[in-house]
Scaffold this motif. Structure first.
Motif, PDB file in Angstrom:
ATOM      1  N   PHE A  77      25.156  40.263  67.704  1.00 35.27           N
ATOM      2  CA  PHE A  77      26.363  39.538  67.302  1.00 35.27           C
ATOM      3  C   PHE A  77      27.361  40.439  66.578  1.00 35.27           C
ATOM      4  N   LEU A  78      26.878  41.277  65.656  1.00 37.11           N
ATOM      5  CA  LEU A  78      27.781  42.043  64.809  1.00 37.11           C
ATOM      6  C   LEU A  78      28.248  43.355  65.432  1.00 37.11           C
ATOM      7  N   ALA A  79      27.469  43.941  66.349  1.00 28.06           N
ATOM      8  CA  ALA A  79      27.795  45.259  66.894  1.00 28.06           C
ATOM      9  C   ALA A  79      29.190  45.349  67.503  1.00 28.06           C
ATOM     10  N   PRO A  80      29.668  44.341  68.253  1.00 17.83           N
ATOM     11  CA  PRO A  80      31.022  44.452  68.806  1.00 17.83           C
ATOM     12  C   PRO A  80      32.128  44.328  67.759  1.00 17.83           C
ATOM     13  N   HIS A  81      31.758  43.995  66.518  1.00 22.00           N
ATOM     14  CA  HIS A  81      32.742  43.757  65.456  1.00 22.00           C
ATOM     15  C   HIS A  81      32.457  44.666  64.259  1.00 22.00           C
ATOM     16  N   SER A  82      32.084  45.913  64.530  1.00 17.87           N
ATOM     17  CA  SER A  82      31.563  46.780  63.479  1.00 17.87           C
ATOM     18  C   SER A  82      32.514  46.957  62.309  1.00 17.87           C
ATOM     19  N   ALA A  83      33.794  47.153  62.565  1.00 19.81           N
ATOM     20  CA  ALA A  83      34.730  47.380  61.462  1.00 19.81           C
ATOM     21  C   ALA A  83      34.906  46.122  60.620  1.00 19.81           C
TER      22      ALA A  83
ATOM     23  N   ALA B  97      24.898  30.861  61.597  1.00 22.40           N
ATOM     24  CA  ALA B  97      25.266  29.663  62.353  1.00 22.40           C
ATOM     25  C   ALA B  97      25.060  29.967  63.832  1.00 22.40           C
ATOM     26  N   PHE B  98      24.432  29.045  64.539  1.00 22.65           N
ATOM     27  CA  PHE B  98      24.052  29.255  65.936  1.00 22.65           C
ATOM     28  C   PHE B  98      24.716  28.245  66.857  1.00 22.65           C
ATOM     29  N   GLN B  99      25.022  28.723  68.053  1.00 25.50           N
ATOM     30  CA  GLN B  99      25.332  27.865  69.185  1.00 25.50           C
ATOM     31  C   GLN B  99      24.238  28.131  70.206  1.00 25.50           C
ATOM     32  N   GLY B 100      23.305  27.211  70.295  1.00 25.55           N
ATOM     33  CA  GLY B 100      22.109  27.479  71.079  1.00 25.55           C
ATOM     34  C   GLY B 100      21.325  28.607  70.436  1.00 25.55           C
ATOM     35  N   ASP B 101      21.047  29.664  71.204  1.00 27.93           N
ATOM     36  CA  ASP B 101      20.320  30.816  70.660  1.00 27.93           C
ATOM     37  C   ASP B 101      21.239  31.922  70.177  1.00 27.93           C
ATOM     38  N   ASP B 102      22.543  31.727  70.279  1.00 28.62           N
ATOM     39  CA  ASP B 102      23.503  32.779  69.952  1.00 28.62           C
ATOM     40  C   ASP B 102      24.143  32.543  68.587  1.00 28.62           C
ATOM     41  N   LEU B 103      24.246  33.616  67.814  1.00 31.39           N
ATOM     42  CA  LEU B 103      24.945  33.536  66.543  1.00 31.39           C
ATOM     43  C   LEU B 103      26.454  33.421  66.753  1.00 31.39           C
ATOM     44  N   VAL B 104      27.105  32.640  65.902  1.00 33.48           N
ATOM     45  CA  VAL B 104      28.569  32.573  65.877  1.00 33.48           C
ATOM     46  C   VAL B 104      29.102  32.853  64.481  1.00 33.48           C
ATOM     47  N   GLY B 105      28.201  33.074  63.508  1.00 31.08           N
ATOM     48  CA  GLY B 105      28.645  33.381  62.158  1.00 31.08           C
ATOM     49  C   GLY B 105      27.494  33.861  61.300  1.00 31.08           C
ATOM     50  N   VAL B 106      27.821  34.730  60.334  1.00 31.17           N
ATOM     51  CA  VAL B 106      26.856  35.204  59.342  1.00 31.17           C
ATOM     52  C   VAL B 106      27.551  35.226  57.988  1.00 31.17           C
ATOM     53  N   GLN B 107      26.852  34.738  56.978  1.00 26.80           N
ATOM     54  CA  GLN B 107      27.313  34.833  55.593  1.00 26.80           C
ATOM     55  C   GLN B 107      26.145  35.385  54.778  1.00 26.80           C
ATOM     56  N   ALA B 108      26.434  36.287  53.850  1.00 30.61           N
ATOM     57  CA  ALA B 108      25.374  36.910  53.063  1.00 30.61           C
ATOM     58  C   ALA B 108      25.843  37.133  51.641  1.00 30.61           C
TER      59      ALA B 108
END
Length: 306
Positions: free
Chosen positions: A19-25, A53-64
């Motif tokens: 999920f995060l790799a395409p949005h590295s910056a 947060a998931f849509q099915g098995d895919d992440l759509v958000g991360v908060q930490a």
């Protein structure tokens, strides 16, 4: 649209990386900390508690919420999931609260997190407009006369301790709106120095005098994140920061790095970065609470607006 939210653990590591790799910056520290320190919080400074947060098995958000700087970070491709992620992470945080000292992310996502957590404007210093900048190192523009520049770039050393701690405290006060009377600033700066000395903090010298410092963090294989950058006010407008950054980025490029990113707000700093070829790619928010936020500060809170 997302359909579920939950705490993440190490079993989610590959999903988080995809999920995060395409949005590295835009999600640099989320991705770097997850990759290098894992998703289980064992108390290390680069670890924290993660919610996805998931849509099915895919992440759509991360908060930490990370241990280091007690910083709340967020990234999402579906802004609608912010409220749900915040509710789960906030409830987990209440079980073992630690002060929140930063809220960081793309501007709209970070403000949405403030609203969902109940972190109201009266709890925050007025944030300055800030932006995310990125640079393809193949497109970097060297400063004029770069080949003849006699200033010397070197890694920070133990003997730089007093100087760099003083510079960091000055940075906290100028850039992060910290109180000059806060007795914890020096201790925090000392811990930062001990963590980064000889690794990713660089010093630029001119005729044997240290004139500027910069952090070049390579927590991902092909990208560095720049910061902190600091030149004392009395030494500014002499090209020191630009020289340091150009030298450090050429060194990183020779080691296989392809891209750099940073945050900036001051017009003089932005002008320096744009001359090197950095381009503005997103609005950013780094919100600093007036006092570290604990659960009792959020009771009965009002809506938060940008």
């Amino acid at each position: 649209m997302f359909d579920s939210v939950r705490l993440l653990d190490q079993r989610d590591a590959q999903t988080v990386e995809r999920f995060l790799a395409p949005h590295s910056a835009k999600a640099y520290y989320l991705r770097a900390n997850a990759l290098n320190s894992g998703l289980v919080n064992e108390g290390r400074i680069s670890q924290g508690d993660y919610v996805g947060a998931f849509q099915g098995d895919d992440l759509v958000g991360v908060q930490a919420l990370f241990n280091g700087h007690s910083a709340l970070w967020v990234f999402a491709t579906d802004p609608a999931c912010i409220e749900g992620m915040s509710a789960v992470l906030k409830e987990h945080w209440r079980l073992s609260p630690r002060p929140i000292r930063r809220i960081m992310g793309l501007r709209d996502l970070a403000w949405a997190s403030c609203k969902a957590w109940g972190i109201t404007p009266d709890l925050l210093h007025q944030p300055n407009p800030e932006w995310l900048f990125q640079l393809d190192l193949a497109q970097m523009k060297d400063p004029p006369g770069f080949a003849e520049d006699k200033r010397v770039l070197r890694l920070s050393q133990d003997q730089d301790e007093e100087l760099l701690i003083g510079w960091r405290v000055a940075y906290y006060i100028e850039a992060l709106c910290e109180s000059p009377q806060d007795p914890s600033l020096r201790d925090h700066a000392k811990k930062e120095f001990e963590r980064h000395v000889g690794k990713n903090w660089y010093v630029l010298e001119s005729e044997g005098q240290a004139v500027s410092m910069g952090g070049v963090h390579r927590a991902l294989p092909d990208m560095v994140f720049i910061g902190p950058m600091w030149t004392p006010p009395e030494l500014r407008n002499r090209g020191h920061a630009r020289s340091l950054l150009a030298k450090a980025l050429r060194l990183a490029e020779s080691q296989g790095v392809r891209e750099a990113a940073l945050f900036a707000e001051r017009p003089d700093a932005i002008a320096c970065y744009e001359k090197l070829g950095f381009r503005k790619t997103a609005d950013w928010l780094m919100a600093s609470p007036i006092l570290p936020i604990l659960p009792e500060h959020l009771e009965g809170s009002k809506p938060c607006t940008p």
